[in-house]
Scaffold this motif. Structure first.
Motif, short mmCIF file in Angstrom:
data_model
loop_
_atom_site.label_atom_id
_atom_site.label_comp_id
_atom_site.label_asym_id
_atom_site.label_seq_id
_atom_site.Cartn_x
_atom_site.Cartn_y
_atom_site.Cartn_z
N THR A 1 9.23 -36.51 24.43
CA THR A 1 10.58 -36.18 23.94
C THR A 1 11.22 -37.39 23.28
O THR A 1 11.91 -37.26 22.27
CB THR A 1 11.45 -35.69 25.11
N LEU A 2 10.97 -38.57 23.86
CA LEU A 2 11.48 -39.79 23.24
C LEU A 2 10.87 -40.01 21.86
O LEU A 2 11.56 -40.44 20.92
CB LEU A 2 11.16 -40.98 24.15
N TRP A 3 9.57 -39.71 21.73
CA TRP A 3 8.91 -39.85 20.42
C TRP A 3 9.55 -38.92 19.39
O TRP A 3 9.82 -39.34 18.25
CB TRP A 3 7.43 -39.55 20.57
N VAL A 4 9.79 -37.67 19.78
CA VAL A 4 10.43 -36.73 18.86
C VAL A 4 11.81 -37.22 18.48
O VAL A 4 12.21 -37.18 17.31
CB VAL A 4 10.51 -35.33 19.49
N GLY A 5 12.56 -37.70 19.46
CA GLY A 5 13.91 -38.21 19.17
C GLY A 5 13.91 -39.45 18.29
O GLY A 5 14.87 -39.68 17.54
N ALA A 6 12.84 -40.24 18.36
CA ALA A 6 12.77 -41.43 17.51
C ALA A 6 12.32 -41.11 16.09
O ALA A 6 12.69 -41.79 15.13
CB ALA A 6 11.83 -42.46 18.14
N VAL A 7 11.51 -40.04 15.96
CA VAL A 7 10.94 -39.70 14.65
C VAL A 7 11.93 -38.91 13.80
O VAL A 7 12.07 -39.15 12.59
CB VAL A 7 9.63 -38.92 14.84
N LEU A 8 12.65 -37.97 14.40
CA LEU A 8 13.49 -37.06 13.62
C LEU A 8 14.58 -37.79 12.81
O LEU A 8 14.87 -37.37 11.68
CB LEU A 8 14.14 -36.03 14.55
N PRO A 9 15.22 -38.85 13.31
CA PRO A 9 16.25 -39.51 12.48
C PRO A 9 15.71 -40.37 11.35
O PRO A 9 16.50 -40.89 10.55
CB PRO A 9 17.03 -40.38 13.49
N LEU A 10 14.39 -40.54 11.27
CA LEU A 10 13.83 -41.45 10.27
C LEU A 10 14.20 -41.10 8.83
O LEU A 10 14.49 -42.00 8.04
CB LEU A 10 12.31 -41.52 10.42
N PRO A 11 14.18 -39.81 8.41
CA PRO A 11 14.58 -39.52 7.02
C PRO A 11 15.98 -40.03 6.68
O PRO A 11 16.19 -40.64 5.63
CB PRO A 11 14.51 -37.99 6.95
N ALA A 12 16.94 -39.80 7.59
CA ALA A 12 18.30 -40.27 7.33
C ALA A 12 18.37 -41.78 7.30
O ALA A 12 19.05 -42.38 6.44
CB ALA A 12 19.26 -39.72 8.40
N ILE A 13 17.65 -42.44 8.21
CA ILE A 13 17.68 -43.91 8.25
C ILE A 13 17.07 -44.50 6.98
O ILE A 13 17.63 -45.44 6.38
CB ILE A 13 16.94 -44.41 9.50
N MET A 14 15.93 -43.97 6.56
CA MET A 14 15.28 -44.49 5.36
C MET A 14 16.12 -44.26 4.10
O MET A 14 16.18 -45.12 3.23
CB MET A 14 13.89 -43.86 5.20
N VAL A 15 16.75 -43.09 4.00
CA VAL A 15 17.59 -42.81 2.83
C VAL A 15 18.79 -43.74 2.79
O VAL A 15 19.18 -44.24 1.72
CB VAL A 15 18.03 -41.33 2.85
N VAL A 16 19.39 -44.01 3.95
CA VAL A 16 20.56 -44.89 4.00
C VAL A 16 20.18 -46.32 3.65
O VAL A 16 20.88 -47.02 2.90
CB VAL A 16 21.22 -44.82 5.38
N ILE A 17 19.05 -46.80 4.17
CA ILE A 17 18.65 -48.20 3.98
C ILE A 17 18.05 -48.43 2.59
O ILE A 17 18.43 -49.38 1.88
CB ILE A 17 17.66 -48.63 5.07
N PHE A 18 17.11 -47.57 2.19
CA PHE A 18 16.36 -47.82 0.96
C PHE A 18 16.83 -46.98 -0.23
O PHE A 18 16.55 -47.32 -1.37
CB PHE A 18 14.87 -47.56 1.19
N GLY A 19 17.49 -45.85 0.01
CA GLY A 19 17.90 -44.97 -1.08
C GLY A 19 16.85 -43.90 -1.34
O GLY A 19 15.66 -44.10 -1.08
N ARG A 20 17.31 -42.77 -1.87
CA ARG A 20 16.42 -41.63 -2.09
C ARG A 20 15.32 -41.94 -3.10
O ARG A 20 14.16 -41.57 -2.91
CB ARG A 20 17.22 -40.42 -2.57
N ASP A 21 15.66 -42.63 -4.19
CA ASP A 21 14.67 -42.88 -5.24
C ASP A 21 13.53 -43.76 -4.75
O ASP A 21 12.35 -43.49 -5.02
CB ASP A 21 15.35 -43.53 -6.46
N ARG A 22 13.87 -44.82 -4.02
CA ARG A 22 12.83 -45.73 -3.56
C ARG A 22 11.93 -45.05 -2.52
O ARG A 22 10.69 -45.22 -2.56
CB ARG A 22 13.45 -46.99 -2.95
N VAL A 23 12.51 -44.29 -1.61
CA VAL A 23 11.70 -43.58 -0.62
C VAL A 23 10.77 -42.59 -1.31
O VAL A 23 9.59 -42.47 -0.96
CB VAL A 23 12.61 -42.85 0.39
#
Length: 353
Positions: free
Chosen positions: A203-225
């Motif tokens: 369950t911890l793994w699922v909780g850590a993986v699911l927010p990754l799209p939002a984190i990557m978009v915020v940090i790197f931006g949609r185009d770079r991802v």
């Protein structure tokens, strides 16, 4: 474990879809052009809603089936009812908002049961608090998604320039839904860890993986991802070669007929024309004779220039095999500016350093 691996692949798919340019992956257009995709997605979401309704009392997730039926019917642009005119992507966003809000009473019931039925211990109080936090997380998520949906619908009703894209709403909604769901799973992992449940690590793994799209978009931006994922998952050399052969097949299927203008490349950089003008490096001629495998164009000096008919109606696989068989290797020691001049790079020998 299965849920963890499924969540990982789900996150990869969501990240690739939700960071793709709208003009390349217009999800709403895909649903319109391919009804079977819309219906398949509706059935998949309906199965998720039914599974949640079966697993979590008070079984409010059954409401999500209404949104799935709504999406299954498709868009009816000529209807007088606004709900029937809304795009399918907006309806799936409504489904996500409903699912998030339906989890609120689930977590509240858990907290209430633990608070009232279990012994008053420190662990019980912490579990109740974590369930209340999960309920608050899902409430904020559902309200955030609902606010974005209402904002999109309001803009689409008052906009006449066609710049309101349902696909963008779909991208943002899915990324936010993954974020809030990931936070809820992290709180569930704390709950299971307190109860010494061995499944808490998954369950911890699922909780850590699911927010990754939002984190990557915020940090790197949609185009770079999007660019990074495209290079990682779409770098098949043979696919590029097949695409080139397909374009060659299309060009080769163009008919050649008498009187047709045929452009021949001369590469002289004719300064009488602008660099963007085709005549800058090309010269127009007229097709004067067409035979079975060749055709002739008349040059300005009156001579005939013979050419093979493009492609000869060959398929992409045949063209690709012919190109592979005609590959030639030039030793590096013999690679001179004269060899590179013209057909290879299209520049003058003096321009090659």
């Amino acid at each position: 474990p299965f849920q963890s691996f499924a969540a990982t692949f789900f996150v990869i798919g969501v990240t690739m879809i939700c960071t793709s340019p709208v003009e390349e992956v217009a999800i709403d257009d895909i649903f319109k052009a391919r009804p079977y995709v819309r219906k398949g997605a509706s059935v998949a979401f309906a199965s998720c809603a039914a599974g949640f309704a079966y697993r979590y009392p008070p079984y409010m997730h059954i409401i999500g089936l209404l949104a799935c039926v709504w999406a299954y019917k498709g868009e009816q642009s000529d209807s007088s009812y606004l709900l029937l005119r809304l795009p399918v992507t907006v309806r799936f966003c409504v489904f996500l908002a409903i699912m998030s809000l339906c989890f609120v009473p689930v977590y509240l019931m858990k907290a209430n049961w633990i608070w009232t039925q279990q012994p008053d211990t420190e662990e019980a109080r912490m579990i109740a608090v974590w369930n209340c936090c999960a309920a608050l997380d899902q409430l904020l998520g559902g309200l955030t998604l609902t606010a974005k949906i209402f904002k999109h619908v309001s803009l689409s009703l008052h906009s006449s320039d066609g710049e309101v894209f349902p696909t963008l709403l779909f991208h943002k909604t899915f990324i936010l839904a993954c974020l809030f769901s990931g936070i809820a799973h992290l709180l569930e992992a704390l709950h299971e860890n307190t109860l010494h449940d061995e499944q808490w690590i998954w369950t911890l793994w699922v909780g850590a993986v699911l927010p990754l799209p939002a984190i990557m978009v915020v940090i790197f931006g949609r185009d770079r991802v999007c660019n990074v994922l495209a290079k990682r998952f779409d770098r098949d050399v043979w696919r590029s070669r097949r695409d080139g052969a397909f374009i060659a097949e299309l060009l080769g299927s163009l008919p050649v007929h008498l009187g047709q203008t045929w452009w021949i490349h001369h590469g002289r950089n004719d300064q009488r024309y602008h660099a963007a003008d085709p005549r800058y490096n090309w010269e127009p001629h007229r097709v004067v004779m067409v035979q079975r495998d060749t055709f002739a164009v008349k040059a300005k000096r009156g001579s005939l220039l013979w050419h093979a008919l493009p492609g000869g109606g060959q398929s992409a696989s045949v063209l690709l095999e012919a190109a592979r068989n005609s590959l030639r290797c030039i030793d590096w020691a013999r690679l001179t500016t004269e060899v590179m001049h013209g057909a290879i790079c299209g520049n003058d020998a003096a321009d090659i350093s």
